[in-house]
Design an enzyme around this catalytic site. Sequence first.
Site, short mmCIF file in Angstrom:
data_model
loop_
_atom_site.label_atom_id
_atom_site.label_comp_id
_atom_site.label_asym_id
_atom_site.label_seq_id
_atom_site.Cartn_x
_atom_site.Cartn_y
_atom_site.Cartn_z
N ALA A 86 0.67 -1.42 0.41
CA ALA A 86 0.17 0.11 -0.01
C ALA A 86 0.93 1.52 -0.19
O ALA A 86 1.68 1.29 0.89
CB ALA A 86 -0.58 -0.10 1.18
N SER A 87 0.35 1.95 -0.84
CA SER A 87 1.42 3.01 -1.22
C SER A 87 1.68 4.51 0.38
O SER A 87 0.71 4.25 0.83
CB SER A 87 1.07 4.18 -1.73
OG SER A 87 0.63 3.84 -3.11
#
Length: 227
Positions: free
Chosen positions: A67-68
């Site tokens: 997940a960024s």
Amino acid sequence: MEPDAVEDYRFVGARRRLIETIRAQGIEDLEILRLFDRVPRHLFVPEGVAHRAYEDSAVPIGFGQTASQPSLQAYYLQLLAPGPDDRILEIGTGSGYLTALLALLGDRVYSVERIRELSVRARRVLDQMGYKNVALMVGDGSIGWRRYAPFQVITVAAASPSIPTALVDQLDEGGRMLIPVGRREVQDLLLVRRIDGRIEEESVRDGCTFVPLLGRYGWDDGTDSGP
Ligand code: SAH
């Protein structure tokens, strides 16, 4: 639409600190900062890493993906500025967290993910939270989602060797797209806009490292062995 806020008071303090961190990175837009308060990131990442959900860092979500980083996503939102009438194409659903943020800003979000398990998980979380304006598809997002084109906003969360022409074709007049482009190890984040029928490209950040966009217009995923 107001998706149910699924609150877990263990995370309130950490979330407030994350918002301060994002603000310190130069994101001043209150509407964007409030979104980070409304969407509980700990529900989108796997349980084993939920305690890291409010660190300003990429978090592993399985299948070799991450997940960024939240402050980078805030930067995406600031540059893309999705409005309430905008149709948004997201490539790389991943955890579904950015999908939720986008759904609160735009009219509808169309999000494509190549790993079925991630898409299924994101669907479950988004449904539990009551999001009604999100369509998910499992497939190669490097070719876009032609059926719902054109899009006013396109956001790509994985890095490509070049700008996929299919995505440019699906960008509406006045539309904007963010996509990391470069080598496998390091990329520039490009802002691509269609203005008066012309395509303009601008590098807005260098030295980024995203997971690779695997697919027809991205990096070879090893599955296309046809003639
Ligand atoms: N915004 C997401 C980022 C996930 S990482 C989040 O915060 O969770 C990028 C995602 O892009 C990965 O889940 C990866 O599987 C996906 N991806 C890579 N190539 C793709 C392609 N061609 N089509 C769709 N998704 C792709």
